[in-house]
Design a protein around this motif. Sequence first.
Motif, PDB file in Angstrom:
ATOM      1  N   ALA A  37       0.842  -1.206   0.000  1.00 27.88           N
ATOM      2  CA  ALA A  37       0.000   0.000   0.000  1.00 27.88           C
ATOM      3  C   ALA A  37       0.873   1.251   0.000  1.00 27.88           C
ATOM      4  CB  ALA A  37      -0.899   0.010   1.230  1.00 27.88           C
ATOM      5  N   TRP A  38       2.134   1.098   0.415  1.00 27.10           N
ATOM      6  CA  TRP A  38       3.018   2.250   0.561  1.00 27.10           C
ATOM      7  C   TRP A  38       3.776   2.479  -0.738  1.00 27.10           C
ATOM      8  CZ3 TRP A  38       5.364   1.690   6.191  1.00 27.10           C
ATOM      9  CH2 TRP A  38       4.315   1.688   7.096  1.00 27.10           C
ATOM     10  N   VAL A  52       7.783   1.142  -0.663  1.00 29.44           N
ATOM     11  CA  VAL A  52       8.459   0.593   0.508  1.00 29.44           C
ATOM     12  C   VAL A  52       8.409  -0.935   0.428  1.00 29.44           C
ATOM     13  CG1 VAL A  52       8.461   0.450   3.027  1.00 29.44           C
ATOM     14  CG2 VAL A  52       7.883   2.613   1.895  1.00 29.44           C
ATOM     15  N   ALA A  79      -9.639  -8.787  -4.032  1.00 29.92           N
ATOM     16  CA  ALA A  79      -9.338  -8.358  -2.661  1.00 29.92           C
ATOM     17  C   ALA A  79      -8.835  -9.513  -1.795  1.00 29.92           C
ATOM     18  CB  ALA A  79     -10.567  -7.701  -2.025  1.00 29.92           C
ATOM     19  N   ALA A  80      -9.446 -10.669  -1.929  1.00 30.74           N
ATOM     20  CA  ALA A  80      -9.008 -11.800  -1.106  1.00 30.74           C
ATOM     21  C   ALA A  80      -7.593 -12.227  -1.483  1.00 30.74           C
ATOM     22  CB  ALA A  80      -9.990 -12.974  -1.258  1.00 30.74           C
ATOM     23  N   LEU A  83      -5.085  -9.818   0.134  1.00 31.82           N
ATOM     24  CA  LEU A  83      -4.885 -10.122   1.548  1.00 31.82           C
ATOM     25  C   LEU A  83      -4.086 -11.408   1.717  1.00 31.82           C
ATOM     26  CD1 LEU A  83      -5.645  -8.887   4.278  1.00 31.82           C
ATOM     27  CD2 LEU A  83      -7.489 -10.571   4.372  1.00 31.82           C
ATOM     28  N   SER A  87      -0.263 -11.903   3.384  1.00 33.23           N
ATOM     29  CA  SER A  87      -0.238 -12.551   4.703  1.00 33.23           C
ATOM     30  C   SER A  87       0.664 -13.772   4.734  1.00 33.23           C
ATOM     31  CB  SER A  87      -1.666 -12.973   5.099  1.00 33.23           C
ATOM     32  OG  SER A  87      -2.554 -11.885   5.019  1.00 33.23           O
ATOM     33  N   HIS A 174      -8.350   0.327  -1.911  1.00 32.38           N
ATOM     34  CA  HIS A 174      -7.522   1.136  -1.022  1.00 32.38           C
ATOM     35  C   HIS A 174      -7.442   0.373   0.294  1.00 32.38           C
ATOM     36  CE1 HIS A 174      -7.941   4.496  -3.874  1.00 32.38           C
ATOM     37  NE2 HIS A 174      -9.128   3.966  -4.078  1.00 32.38           N
ATOM     38  N   TYR A 175      -6.238   0.111   0.762  1.00 32.28           N
ATOM     39  CA  TYR A 175      -6.082  -0.754   1.928  1.00 32.28           C
ATOM     40  C   TYR A 175      -5.948   0.058   3.208  1.00 32.28           C
ATOM     41  CZ  TYR A 175      -4.747  -4.696   4.782  1.00 32.28           C
ATOM     42  OH  TYR A 175      -4.726  -5.663   5.754  1.00 32.28           O
ATOM     43  N   VAL A 176      -6.601  -0.389   4.248  1.00 27.83           N
ATOM     44  CA  VAL A 176      -6.460   0.264   5.552  1.00 27.83           C
ATOM     45  C   VAL A 176      -5.550  -0.568   6.443  1.00 27.83           C
ATOM     46  CG1 VAL A 176      -7.660   1.281   7.517  1.00 27.83           C
ATOM     47  CG2 VAL A 176      -8.771   1.246   5.290  1.00 27.83           C
ATOM     48  N   ALA A 177      -6.034  -1.698   6.927  1.00 30.83           N
ATOM     49  CA  ALA A 177      -5.284  -2.563   7.847  1.00 30.83           C
ATOM     50  C   ALA A 177      -6.165  -3.752   8.171  1.00 30.83           C
ATOM     51  CB  ALA A 177      -4.934  -1.815   9.144  1.00 30.83           C
ATOM     52  N   GLY A 178      -5.543  -4.865   8.567  1.00 27.79           N
ATOM     53  CA  GLY A 178      -6.279  -5.993   9.127  1.00 27.79           C
ATOM     54  C   GLY A 178      -7.422  -6.522   8.279  1.00 27.79           C
ATOM     55  N   GLY A 179      -7.248  -6.545   6.957  1.00 25.79           N
ATOM     56  CA  GLY A 179      -8.300  -7.081   6.097  1.00 25.79           C
ATOM     57  C   GLY A 179      -9.347  -6.069   5.686  1.00 25.79           C
ATOM     58  N   ALA A 180      -9.194  -4.808   6.103  1.00 28.90           N
ATOM     59  CA  ALA A 180     -10.171  -3.761   5.759  1.00 28.90           C
ATOM     60  C   ALA A 180      -9.700  -2.962   4.540  1.00 28.90           C
ATOM     61  CB  ALA A 180     -10.367  -2.825   6.946  1.00 28.90           C
ATOM     62  N   PHE A 181     -10.543  -2.945   3.544  1.00 30.99           N
ATOM     63  CA  PHE A 181     -10.296  -2.197   2.315  1.00 30.99           C
ATOM     64  C   PHE A 181     -11.435  -1.209   2.096  1.00 30.99           C
ATOM     65  CE2 PHE A 181      -8.475  -6.380   1.582  1.00 30.99           C
ATOM     66  CZ  PHE A 181      -7.345  -6.171   0.825  1.00 30.99           C
TER      67      PHE A 181
END
Lengths: 194, 194
Positions: A37-38, A52, A79-80, A83, A87, A174-181
């Motif tokens: 995401a970075w 990054v 999306a899956a 993730l 992971s 757009h990715y946030v964290a912990g599986g949340a998009f």
Amino acid sequence: MTLAAVDLPRAYRLLNHGPVTLVSSAHAGRRNLMAAAWTMPLDFDPPKVAVVVDRSTFTRELIAASGSFVLNVPCRAQAATVLAVGSCSGRDPECRGDKFAHFGLATRPAAQVEAPLLAGCVGWLECRVLPEAHNELRYDLFLAEVVAAWADPAVFADGRWHFERAPDDRRTLHYVAGGAFYTTGEGLEIGGAE
Amino acid sequence: MTLAAVDLPRAYRLLNHGPVTLVSSAHAGRRNLMAAAWTMPLDFDPPKVAVVVDRSTFTRELIAASGSFVLNVPCRAQAATVLAVGSCSGRDPECRGDKFAHFGLATRPAAQVEAPLLAGCVGWLECRVLPEAHNELRYDLFLAEVVAAWADPAVFADGRWHFERAPDDRRTLHYVAGGAFYTTGEGLEIGGAE
């Protein structure tokens, strides 16, 4: 897998809205895929990007060896996959050293670099690393020049995204964290711009 | 203007989904505001960010002099402001040397840096420049440490965005080019993540 060349001075527009990416890399018969995401555009023409890549990753090793990578721009339908590949390390026995094979991901060859293009994405930027060892060592930050760019013409044409023309599962993520998009949402055109 | 402190190790989540930002800067009684889509998180803890600030800008001069800036995360209600401040230089007589005054933009003081926080935004990252002159000179690239972070608790709480709880005009923006934006869209939670 349909793709059309993107004019290099407009390649930044594939990343300008801040989508999550998948970084593909390859060297000497080994290959890998990681979520990133970075990443951001760094220049227009010639186009450059910043990304990054943590020093602990297998991707880092392949980028260091090959001097290149691909930023794949995935869509909601993937999306899956984003993730899952984010992971699991390509060094992990569970992924058998090849995440593409482990997750059943199709590819096609890139034009300019060793890393493959991931099928099903909506944009692809083929990148060659600019030699900036200090940034890599101190910040895990890679700067690279975009040497070829591609997009699915159903959603990116004439230098613009056109998500409204295609099914919602072709929107970028757009990715946030912990599986949340979040998906890329509604378009807005503000008047008064050139 | 309601804001709540964001824990520094979670401050990257204000930027992780790739929103457009407004960079505020100030030094010795002068101040400015510019739009920046080319920004990304660079590290978690202490949090760091990367942002491209062109050498021609007044913002660059103020950041060089003060060693600090604020990344303001605007929302949909501010899209016209983002475009306006991105289309007019703080050096331009039309903006009278103070875009805040010219565009009637309210601010409040930051906690750690000279640059002000722009009212009406949904997130704020107060940043101190890390001394990396080579990146600045060669790439217009600034690396900075986030020394304080704030968010509107109506849309960001417990380290997560919650756009679904607030009116759509509080959603963040993603910039493409030429006045074209996307809003942050639908949330997706993919299972299987830690």
